[in-house]
Design a protein around this motif. Structure first.
Motif, short mmCIF file in Angstrom:
data_model
loop_
_atom_site.label_atom_id
_atom_site.label_comp_id
_atom_site.label_asym_id
_atom_site.label_seq_id
_atom_site.Cartn_x
_atom_site.Cartn_y
_atom_site.Cartn_z
N SER A 134 0.81 -1.22 0.00
CA SER A 134 0.00 0.00 0.00
C SER A 134 0.84 1.27 0.00
O SER A 134 0.55 2.22 -0.74
N VAL A 160 -5.43 0.77 -3.00
CA VAL A 160 -5.17 0.85 -1.55
C VAL A 160 -6.47 0.86 -0.77
O VAL A 160 -6.62 0.15 0.24
N ARG A 163 -8.25 -2.31 -0.06
CA ARG A 163 -7.69 -3.10 1.03
C ARG A 163 -7.91 -2.43 2.39
O ARG A 163 -8.09 -3.10 3.40
N GLN A 164 -7.84 -1.11 2.39
CA GLN A 164 -7.90 -0.34 3.64
C GLN A 164 -8.89 0.81 3.47
O GLN A 164 -8.50 1.96 3.31
#
Length: 250
Positions: A134, A160, A163-164
């Motif tokens: 990331s 990114v 994922r987050q």
């Protein structure tokens, strides 16, 4: 976009020298590396001298890495970029993760030096060596933004956020990219999420004001910027907010 500054990176792995720090016992080389890196953060000129002397006396990659960090912290950004890049290329390490971190450091130095093409090449090598983690995708998005390649930046930032999804800092960057592309609805969506997650994030509030200004909602823009001043009155963000409020008043 994306004027966010990259943090100065100190070493490939916190507390760990690049492989082959030099001749002599591991304990001695580890101590020299730790001392040189600490000096590089405090006194770049002194660290330069220490690294050069260490290199003459059998220092390996550890001495070269300290010299590169000293160049970075001493403001010699292009020189630092060359040194990090050479170390990543020439290191005897078989650990691609360490080489990837050195390439990422080279990218940072090139970006600060204004050499965005070289910065992009270095971060691409880092991603190729070490995977699309990331932080490296964020770094590449910042470089793309500096080159006004906002669609490419959006691809990395969206990867990114997949994922987050609660990364307020990444939402701010993506909101900025959407604003620069003229898509204010998506910019609003991202900045609203960022402010909801981190209501005291001054970068989010600065961007919120910029989006509101772009919409012509000048009172709302000033309200966002006044929050920045209230939260962090002595910060660079507050200085930016004051300038923007002043410009709107003229």
């Amino acid at each position: 976009m994306i004027a966010a500054a990259l943090p100065l990176m100190a070493s490939p792995a916190e507390g760990q020298a690049p492989v082959d720090p030099g001749v002599g016992s591991d304990a001695v080389q580890a101590r020299l590396y730790s001392e040189c890196m600490d000096l590089a953060r405090r006194d770049a000129a002194a660290a330069d001298k220490m690294a050069a002397n260490w290199l003459k006396n059998g220092g390996g990659d550890g001495a070269r890495h300290c010299a590169a960090v000293a160049a970075l912290t001493g403001g010699r950004y292009a020189e630092a970029g060359r040194q990090f890049e050479a170390l990543a290329r020439e290191s005897n390490s078989g650990k691609q993760g360490l080489k990837a971190e050195l390439d990422a450091q080279a990218s940072q130095a090139w970006l600060i030096a204004g050499e965005t093409e070289k910065a992009l090449a270095s971060i691409n090598r880092a991603i190729e060596r070490g995977g699309d983690d990331s932080e490296r995708l964020i770094d590449r998005a910042i470089i793309y933004g500096s080159r006004e390649k906002f669609w490419e930046a959006l691809d990395d930032l969206s990867a990114v956020l997949d994922r987050q999804p609660r990364r307020a800092d990444v939402l701010v960057l993506r909101a900025t990219a959407w604003r620069r592309l003229g898509n204010l609805d998506l910019a609003d969506d991202d900045i609203d999420r960022a402010v909801a997650i981190a209501p005291a994030n001054v970068e989010a509030l600065l961007e919120q004001g910029a989006i509101r200004q772009r919409r012509g909602a000048f009172d709302a823009a000033q309200a966002s910027w006044r929050k920045v001043i209230e939260i962090a009155p002595e910060s660079p963000a507050a200085d930016t907010a004051r300038r923007r409020i002043k410009r709107l008043g003229n």
